[in-house]
Design a protein around this motif. Structure first.
Motif, PDB file in Angstrom:
ATOM      1  N   GLU A   8       6.306  42.312  38.332  1.00 54.64           N
ATOM      2  CA  GLU A   8       5.866  43.345  39.271  1.00 54.64           C
ATOM      3  C   GLU A   8       4.660  44.099  38.730  1.00 54.64           C
ATOM      4  N   VAL A   9       4.646  44.355  37.427  1.00 59.09           N
ATOM      5  CA  VAL A   9       3.466  44.980  36.830  1.00 59.09           C
ATOM      6  C   VAL A   9       2.266  44.045  36.946  1.00 59.09           C
ATOM      7  N   ALA A  10       2.498  42.747  36.751  1.00 60.79           N
ATOM      8  CA  ALA A  10       1.411  41.769  36.844  1.00 60.79           C
ATOM      9  C   ALA A  10       0.791  41.763  38.235  1.00 60.79           C
ATOM     10  N   ALA A  36      -1.694  40.439  21.054  1.00 60.65           N
ATOM     11  CA  ALA A  36      -0.500  39.617  20.852  1.00 60.65           C
ATOM     12  C   ALA A  36       0.400  39.621  22.079  1.00 60.65           C
ATOM     13  N   ARG A  37       0.414  40.713  22.834  1.00 55.70           N
ATOM     14  CA  ARG A  37       1.183  40.778  24.074  1.00 55.70           C
ATOM     15  C   ARG A  37       0.338  41.532  25.095  1.00 55.70           C
ATOM     16  N   PRO A  38       0.694  41.422  26.378  1.00 51.60           N
ATOM     17  CA  PRO A  38      -0.122  42.094  27.382  1.00 51.60           C
ATOM     18  C   PRO A  38      -0.250  43.586  27.095  1.00 51.60           C
ATOM     19  N   LEU A  39      -1.433  44.110  27.304  1.00 47.79           N
ATOM     20  CA  LEU A  39      -1.676  45.537  27.132  1.00 47.79           C
ATOM     21  C   LEU A  39      -1.389  46.264  28.438  1.00 47.79           C
ATOM     22  N   LEU A  40      -0.930  47.484  28.318  1.00 46.47           N
ATOM     23  CA  LEU A  40      -0.673  48.310  29.488  1.00 46.47           C
ATOM     24  C   LEU A  40      -1.997  48.925  29.940  1.00 46.47           C
ATOM     25  N   ALA A  41      -2.288  48.845  31.218  1.00 44.85           N
ATOM     26  CA  ALA A  41      -3.571  49.331  31.715  1.00 44.85           C
ATOM     27  C   ALA A  41      -3.381  50.194  32.954  1.00 44.85           C
ATOM     28  N   VAL A  72      -6.610  51.484  28.547  1.00 39.44           N
ATOM     29  CA  VAL A  72      -5.965  50.238  28.129  1.00 39.44           C
ATOM     30  C   VAL A  72      -5.407  50.444  26.729  1.00 39.44           C
ATOM     31  N   GLY A  73      -4.144  50.168  26.554  1.00 42.76           N
ATOM     32  CA  GLY A  73      -3.543  50.357  25.235  1.00 42.76           C
ATOM     33  C   GLY A  73      -2.174  49.723  25.161  1.00 42.76           C
ATOM     34  N   ASP A  74      -1.481  49.991  24.075  1.00 49.46           N
ATOM     35  CA  ASP A  74      -0.143  49.432  23.869  1.00 49.46           C
ATOM     36  C   ASP A  74       0.816  50.534  23.428  1.00 49.46           C
ATOM     37  N   PRO A  75       0.896  51.634  24.205  1.00 42.60           N
ATOM     38  CA  PRO A  75       1.786  52.729  23.803  1.00 42.60           C
ATOM     39  C   PRO A  75       3.222  52.436  24.214  1.00 42.60           C
ATOM     40  N   ALA A  76       4.168  52.994  23.462  1.00 40.40           N
ATOM     41  CA  ALA A  76       5.568  52.916  23.876  1.00 40.40           C
ATOM     42  C   ALA A  76       5.791  53.806  25.092  1.00 40.40           C
ATOM     43  N   ALA A  77       5.062  54.928  25.142  1.00 42.67           N
ATOM     44  CA  ALA A  77       5.144  55.846  26.274  1.00 42.67           C
ATOM     45  C   ALA A  77       3.770  56.470  26.487  1.00 42.67           C
ATOM     46  N   LEU A  78       3.454  56.740  27.752  1.00 42.09           N
ATOM     47  CA  LEU A  78       2.154  57.289  28.105  1.00 42.09           C
ATOM     48  C   LEU A  78       2.344  58.394  29.134  1.00 42.09           C
ATOM     49  N   ASP A  79       1.775  59.575  28.886  1.00 41.38           N
ATOM     50  CA  ASP A  79       1.824  60.692  29.825  1.00 41.38           C
ATOM     51  C   ASP A  79       0.507  60.763  30.578  1.00 41.38           C
ATOM     52  N   VAL A  80       0.594  60.751  31.908  1.00 42.63           N
ATOM     53  CA  VAL A  80      -0.594  60.790  32.755  1.00 42.63           C
ATOM     54  C   VAL A  80      -0.587  62.103  33.538  1.00 42.63           C
ATOM     55  N   ASN A  81      -1.574  62.962  33.267  1.00 45.30           N
ATOM     56  CA  ASN A  81      -1.714  64.196  34.020  1.00 45.30           C
ATOM     57  C   ASN A  81      -3.203  64.532  34.151  1.00 45.30           C
ATOM     58  N   ARG A  82      -3.489  65.770  34.475  1.00 47.87           N
ATOM     59  CA  ARG A  82      -4.876  66.156  34.696  1.00 47.87           C
ATOM     60  C   ARG A  82      -5.723  66.013  33.433  1.00 47.87           C
ATOM     61  N   TYR A  83      -5.095  66.147  32.260  1.00 46.55           N
ATOM     62  CA  TYR A  83      -5.855  66.223  31.010  1.00 46.55           C
ATOM     63  C   TYR A  83      -5.754  64.974  30.134  1.00 46.55           C
ATOM     64  N   GLY A  84      -4.975  64.018  30.496  1.00 45.76           N
ATOM     65  CA  GLY A  84      -4.840  62.823  29.680  1.00 45.76           C
ATOM     66  C   GLY A  84      -4.131  61.723  30.450  1.00 45.76           C
ATOM     67  N   PRO A  85      -4.310  60.488  30.026  1.00 47.42           N
ATOM     68  CA  PRO A  85      -5.123  60.057  28.890  1.00 47.42           C
ATOM     69  C   PRO A  85      -6.606  60.026  29.271  1.00 47.42           C
ATOM     70  N   TRP A 115      -1.239  44.799  33.849  1.00 45.97           N
ATOM     71  CA  TRP A 115      -1.409  44.282  32.502  1.00 45.97           C
ATOM     72  C   TRP A 115      -2.865  43.911  32.264  1.00 45.97           C
ATOM     73  N   MET A 116      -3.276  43.940  31.008  1.00 44.10           N
ATOM     74  CA  MET A 116      -4.549  43.364  30.588  1.00 44.10           C
ATOM     75  C   MET A 116      -4.240  42.350  29.489  1.00 44.10           C
ATOM     76  N   HIS A 117      -4.759  41.145  29.654  1.00 47.91           N
ATOM     77  CA  HIS A 117      -4.532  40.088  28.664  1.00 47.91           C
ATOM     78  C   HIS A 117      -5.734  39.907  27.742  1.00 47.91           C
ATOM     79  N   CYS A 118      -6.709  40.784  27.871  1.00 51.01           N
ATOM     80  CA  CYS A 118      -7.852  40.796  26.965  1.00 51.01           C
ATOM     81  C   CYS A 118      -8.342  42.239  26.895  1.00 51.01           C
TER      82      CYS A 118
END
Length: 508
Positions: A114-116, A20-25, A42-55, A133-136
Motif C-alpha cells: 500500500e505504501v508502494a 539496503a531497504r526501501p527508504l521512507l519518503a 527521504v530517510g530511514d527513520p523509525a518514527a517521523l513527526d510531520v508538522n508545521r516546523y518539521g521535517p 517508498w524510494m528505492h534510490c
C-alpha cells in the motif's frame, strides 16, 4: 556538481549508492507556494513527526525547508515504520486531515504494498503530501521532457542517459500515454546525433502493400505507377529512426527489418543492388511482443537495450510536478483547487500522462472561466477502457464502468451543492447503491471527496474504523460472513468495512 553529491537529505543519508531497504519518503504534491511542489523528505527513520516546523523538505543540492504553512498544526502527524509497513498516528487537533480524499482520525496502518502505491495525505486543506517508498537516493539527472522526483522517474532518466550516447537499438515498452515518444526524442537529443533529425513513423499506419516501399524505398517501375523514392531508412541515414507501434509492423516487412538491424543492409523494391544505412533505431510498443505473431529474431535485435516506462499509477509521487509541468507547457498557471488536486492524485489514470494532460487542459479552462472542475466530469470525456485498472483510492471494489454514450451521460443527475442535500438524501443514496460511496456520490451529483465530508457529518452513518470490533464480528457472523450485507446492517460504507475486516483478521 556531480550526481554523487546531489542527494537531498545529506544529514540523514550517506551517498553510498542503493539503500539496503526501501527508504521512507514524503513528497510535496501541492503547496500554496507552487515553488515547493516536488520537494521531498527521504530517510530511514523509525518514527517521523510531520508538522508545521518539521521535517525539512529538500530539492537536490538545495537547503531544506519545513512545510511552514499556517494551516498546519504544531501537533504532528506521527509516521511509524513497523515491520514491513507504516502506521500513521493522526493528531487530535482542529486541523483537518484527509487521507486519500477522506477525513481521517486515529491510527491508520498500511502494508508495504500500500505504501508502494502511494498514499495521499492532505493537511489543513492546503498542503498535499504523498507517502511512498524510494528505492534510490534523490538526485539531479535532468532529461528533456521527462519530469518526476520518484525512484521510477530517476531510474528511467538514468537509463536514458546511459544508452543515449551509444548506437545500440533501443526498445521502449509501456502502456499507452506513458511518454514513449518523449523518451525516444530524449535519447536522440542526448546522443551523438542530436544535430541531425529524428525521423518518426507510426508502424500501425503503414499500408500493408506499401510498407516495404515506405521504409526501404523503391526503384522506378518497381510496381504499377511507382516513381523512385528514397524510403525512411535512407532519410534517417546518419540520424535516428523512431519506429512507433512496432508491434503493428506488417509481417511482410519484419524479416526486412531484421536484416537491416543485423548489418545495415537493405534493398529498395525493384532495385538491383543493396544499400546501406547507419540509422540509429529506436522502437516503441504497448504490446507484449513475446508472442509467435511477432518475429522473435527481430525482437531480440530490437531489444539491444529495453526500457520499461512505468504507468502513472506506479509513480503517484510525481503527480504534483507533472501537473505543474503540463499546465505550464500549455501556458496555464498551476492554480487548481486543492480538492481537485487530491482527486487527481488518487486516480489511477488508465491513459497515463497523456490522459492527465488532456484533463488538466480542460480543468485549467474551466478555472479560467470561473468554474469549479471536478474529476468525475473531466475524466468522463476520456473514459477508462474496458478492463483497465482505473480507480479512485482508497476504494476496494472495482471502479465504476466506463462512461456510457453521450445520450446516457446527459441523463445523469445534475451537479448539486452539498448544502442542498439533507441527511435523508445521503442515507437514501447510500442504501440505494449498496453502501458504495462512488455509486452514491454519482447518484447525488456530487464529487467523491464531498461525499466523504457528508458521511463524516452524518448522524446515522458510521465509518467501520469507529465501530467496536466485537460489534463488527457479531454482525458479520449474523450475516454469514457477507460483508455487503453486514455493511447494510451497520450503516457503514462497504469499502470502509472491507478494510476494517481485513485489518481485524490480520491482527489475530
Amino acid at each position: 556538481m556531480s550526481d554523487s553529491t546531489e542527494y537531498t537529505q545529506t544529514l540523514q543519508l550517506s551517498a553510498q549508492g542503493i539503500p539496503a531497504r526501501p527508504l521512507l519518503a514524503l513528497t510535496i504534491l501541492w503547496h500554496p507556494d507552487a515553488a515547493r511542489i516536488g520537494e521531498q523528505f527521504v530517510g530511514d527513520p523509525a518514527a517521523l513527526d510531520v508538522n508545521r516546523y518539521g521535517p525539512l523538505f529538500y530539492r537536490p543540492g538545495q537547503a531544506g525547508l519545513p512545510l511552514g504553512h499556517g494551516t498546519i498544526s504544531r501537533d504532528p502527524v506521527r509516521i511509524v515504520r513497523d515491520g514491513e509497513g507504516v502506521t500513521l498516528h493522526l493528531p487530535a487537533t482542529r486541523m483537518p486531515v484527509e487521507l486519500n480524499g477522506r477525513a481521517t482520525t486515529g491510527q491508520v496502518r498500511f502494508d508495504a504494498s500500500e505504501v508502494a502505491r502511494g498514499q495521499v495525505l492532505m493537511l489543513g486543506r492546503a498542503v498535499v503530501l504523498c507517502l511512498h517508498w524510494m528505492h534510490c537516493l534523490p538526485k539531479h539527472n535532468p532529461v528533456p521532457g521527462l519530469v518526476g522526483v520518484g525512484a521510477a522517474a530517476i531510474g528511467l532518466r538514468d537509463q536514458i542517459r546511459m544508452v543515449a550516447p551509444t548506437d545500440i537499438p533501443v526498445l521502449l515498452l509501456g502502456e499507452t500515454g506513458t511518454g514513449k515518444e518523449i523518451a525516444a526524442r530524449a535519447i536522440h537529443a542526448l546522443g551523438q546525433r542530436a544535430q541531425t533529425r529524428l525521423v518518426a513513423v507510426n508502424m500501425a499506419a503503414l499500408n500493408e502493400s506499401l510498407a516495404a516501399a515506405e521504409l526501404f524505398g523503391a526503384a522506378r517501375g518497381a510496381y504499377t505507377g511507382a516513381q523512385e523514392r528514397r524510403g525512411l531508412f535512407a532519410e534517417a541515414d546518419g540520424a535516428t529512426l523512431f519506429l512507433d507501434e512496432i508491434g503493428n509492423a506488417p509481417p511482410s516487412v519484419q524479416p526486412m527489418l531484421l536484416r537491416v538491424l543485423e548489418g545495415g543492409d537493405y534493398r529498395p523494391l525493384g532495385a538491383s543492388h543493396d544499400r546501406k544505412t547507419s540509422a540509429r533505431l529506436i522502437a516503441a510498443t504497448d504490446q507484449d511482443l513475446d508472442t509467435a505473431v511477432f518475429n522473435q529474431a527481430l525482437l531480440r535485435r530490437l531489444e539491444g537495450f529495453a526500457i520499461q516506462l512505468p504507468p502513472l499509477r506506479e509513480r503517484r509521487e510525481d503527480i504534483g510536478v507533472l501537473i505543474v509541468h503540463l499546465l505550464q507547457a500549455h501556458g496555464a498557471q498551476p492554480a487548481l483547487p486543492v480538492e481537485l488536486v487530491v482527486e487527481i492524485a488518487c486516480y489511477d489514470w488508465p491513459g497515463n500522462i497523456r490522459q492527465l494532460g488532456h484533463t488538466l487542459r480542460r480543468a485549467a479552462l474551466l478555472v479560467q472561466h470561473g468554474g469549479a472542475p471536478q474529476l468525475e466530469q473531466l475524466v468522463r470525456l476520456t473514459p477508462a477502457p474496458s478492463g483497465s485498472a482505473a480507480r479512485l483510492m482508497p476504494a476496494v471494489e472495482a471502479a465504476p464502468a466506463p462512461a456510457p454514450a453521450p445520450a446516457a451521460v446527459a441523463a445523469e443527475p445534475p451537479r448539486r451543492k452539498p448544502s442542498e442535500l439533507t441527511d435523508a438524501d445521503v442515507l437514501e443514496a447510500m442504501a440505494g447503491n449498496d453502501w458504495n460511496i462512488q455509486a452514491a456520490s454519482r447518484a447525488l451529483g456530487i464529487s467523491r471527496p464531498t461525499m466523504y465530508k457528508l458521511l463524516d457529518a452524518h448522524a446515522e452513518i458510521r465509518w467501520a474504523e469507529r465501530i467496536p470490533a466485537d460489534e463488527i464480528e457479531r454482525t458479520l457472523a449474523a450475516c454469514d460472513g457477507d460483508v455487503a450485507r453486514c455493511a447494510v446492517v451497520l450503516k457503514t460504507p462497504t469499502e470502509s468495512l472491507r478494510r476494517e475486516v481485513r485489518r481485524l483478521r490480520e491482527s489475530v
